[in-house]
Scaffold this active site. Sequence first.
Site, mmCIF file in Angstrom:
data_model
loop_
_atom_site.group_PDB
_atom_site.id
_atom_site.type_symbol
_atom_site.label_atom_id
_atom_site.label_comp_id
_atom_site.label_asym_id
_atom_site.label_seq_id
_atom_site.Cartn_x
_atom_site.Cartn_y
_atom_site.Cartn_z
ATOM 1 N N TYR A 102 26.385 2.698 36.324
ATOM 2 C CA TYR A 102 27.026 2.498 35.017
ATOM 3 C C TYR A 102 26.343 3.389 33.985
ATOM 4 C CZ TYR A 102 29.983 -1.215 36.745
ATOM 5 O OH TYR A 102 30.951 -1.913 37.440
ATOM 6 N N THR B 9 40.038 4.785 34.679
ATOM 7 C CA THR B 9 40.069 3.407 35.192
ATOM 8 C C THR B 9 41.351 2.727 34.706
ATOM 9 O OG1 THR B 9 38.832 2.648 33.270
ATOM 10 C CG2 THR B 9 37.569 3.046 35.259
ATOM 11 N N ILE C 284 30.589 12.109 30.990
ATOM 12 C CA ILE C 284 29.686 12.780 31.928
ATOM 13 C C ILE C 284 30.044 14.262 32.022
ATOM 14 C CG2 ILE C 284 29.067 12.956 34.374
ATOM 15 C CD1 ILE C 284 29.303 9.906 34.574
ATOM 16 N N PRO D 163 27.261 8.032 40.464
ATOM 17 C CA PRO D 163 26.587 7.449 39.302
ATOM 18 C C PRO D 163 26.786 5.942 39.291
ATOM 19 C CG PRO D 163 28.125 9.211 38.665
ATOM 20 C CD PRO D 163 28.420 8.834 40.090
ATOM 21 N N ALA E 194 36.810 14.603 36.650
ATOM 22 C CA ALA E 194 37.854 13.866 35.926
ATOM 23 C C ALA E 194 38.168 12.547 36.610
ATOM 24 C CB ALA E 194 39.118 14.718 35.842
ATOM 25 N N GLY F 8 37.870 -6.276 40.247
ATOM 26 C CA GLY F 8 38.772 -5.691 39.242
ATOM 27 C C GLY F 8 39.084 -4.221 39.446
ATOM 28 N N GLN F 9 38.574 -3.653 40.556
ATOM 29 C CA GLN F 9 38.750 -2.207 40.738
ATOM 30 C C GLN F 9 39.151 -1.850 42.173
ATOM 31 O OE1 GLN F 9 35.092 -0.256 39.222
ATOM 32 N NE2 GLN F 9 36.427 0.495 37.601
ATOM 33 N N ASP G 83 41.560 -1.053 35.235
ATOM 34 C CA ASP G 83 41.004 -2.240 35.877
ATOM 35 C C ASP G 83 41.955 -3.436 35.798
ATOM 36 O OD1 ASP G 83 38.794 -0.640 36.212
ATOM 37 O OD2 ASP G 83 37.474 -1.791 34.909
ATOM 38 N N TYR H 278 40.201 1.833 41.833
ATOM 39 C CA TYR H 278 39.090 2.760 41.548
ATOM 40 C C TYR H 278 38.110 2.808 42.720
ATOM 41 C CZ TYR H 278 35.398 4.820 38.532
ATOM 42 O OH TYR H 278 34.432 5.617 37.959
#
Length: 241
Positions: free
Chosen positions: A179, A86, A14, A177, A83, A143-144, A88, A147
């Site tokens: 995915y 991940t 991105i 955003p 910046a 799983g995050q 996960d 994050y």
Amino acid sequence: MSRVALVTGGTRGIGASVAKALKAAGYKVAANYAGNDEAAQKFKAENGIPVFKWDVSSFEACEAGIKQVEAEVGPIDVLVNNAGITRDSQLHRMKPEQWTAVINTNLGSLFNMCRNVIEGMRARKFGRIVNISSINGQKGQFGQTNYSAAKAGEIGFTKALAQESARSGITVNAICPGYINTEMVQAVPKDVLEKSILPLIPIGRLGEPEEIARCVLFLAADEAGLMTGSTLTANGGQYLA
Ligand code: CAA
């Protein structure tokens, strides 16, 4: 007079799209990156955008890097905190290093970067700060925990700094955003992506980095002074915040 914009993580994904779009719109752009020299040199050669290597999870590195950008490109008018990484894992298997790396890089970087540009922006009575958060900071993601916590933290940071900065002509906004078609999302296990993620996106596809760059351009504009403390959602309808 063209404004100076700094994009962290600006040589891939991105961030690279954001840097290119800002340049095309007439900004003087600098792109920060942390590790991938080869990608950064390729990006620089292809786009003529100077690249600066430092780790945004370090306050001292941000202080030195921003000084270098300001000396070589000019005082920073627009900061895009893009910046992110991940690591996960379900929490019951997550190692402290996976937690710390994500929190320090994704959320700690907002303090490290903003603290080092805010005084100059306040003195010049102008600034645009755009923080790239995530749908997963809004809704949480299996799983995050690391994050999702960092990305949710970015939204709170944005709202607080927006209030502190409003009277100095500085706006601070977040973009969430969904995915997006980048290496980060391509790294999600294929079966998870196909079974658990894509079917949940009403527009039926991943987003493209250029679609997030459009959002950044909107918020970065001189004319966007009314927009501050907002969270701009760009996720194809996957989560309606
Ligand atoms: N919701 C509920 N259950 C889920 C689930 C979900 N989203 N994902 C997996 N599970 C279940 C599985 O079905 C499985 O159940 P069974 O054992 O009953 O079959 C169980 O959890 C274990 O699944 P895995 O074998 O996949 O477990 P794992 O521990 O090996 O891996 C994981 C877990 C690391 C979370 C892996 O599933 C993964 O990588 N998931 C993707 C996470 C994700 O979406 N990350 C986003 C990256 S992109 C990004 O972050 C950019 C952005 O801003 C959007």
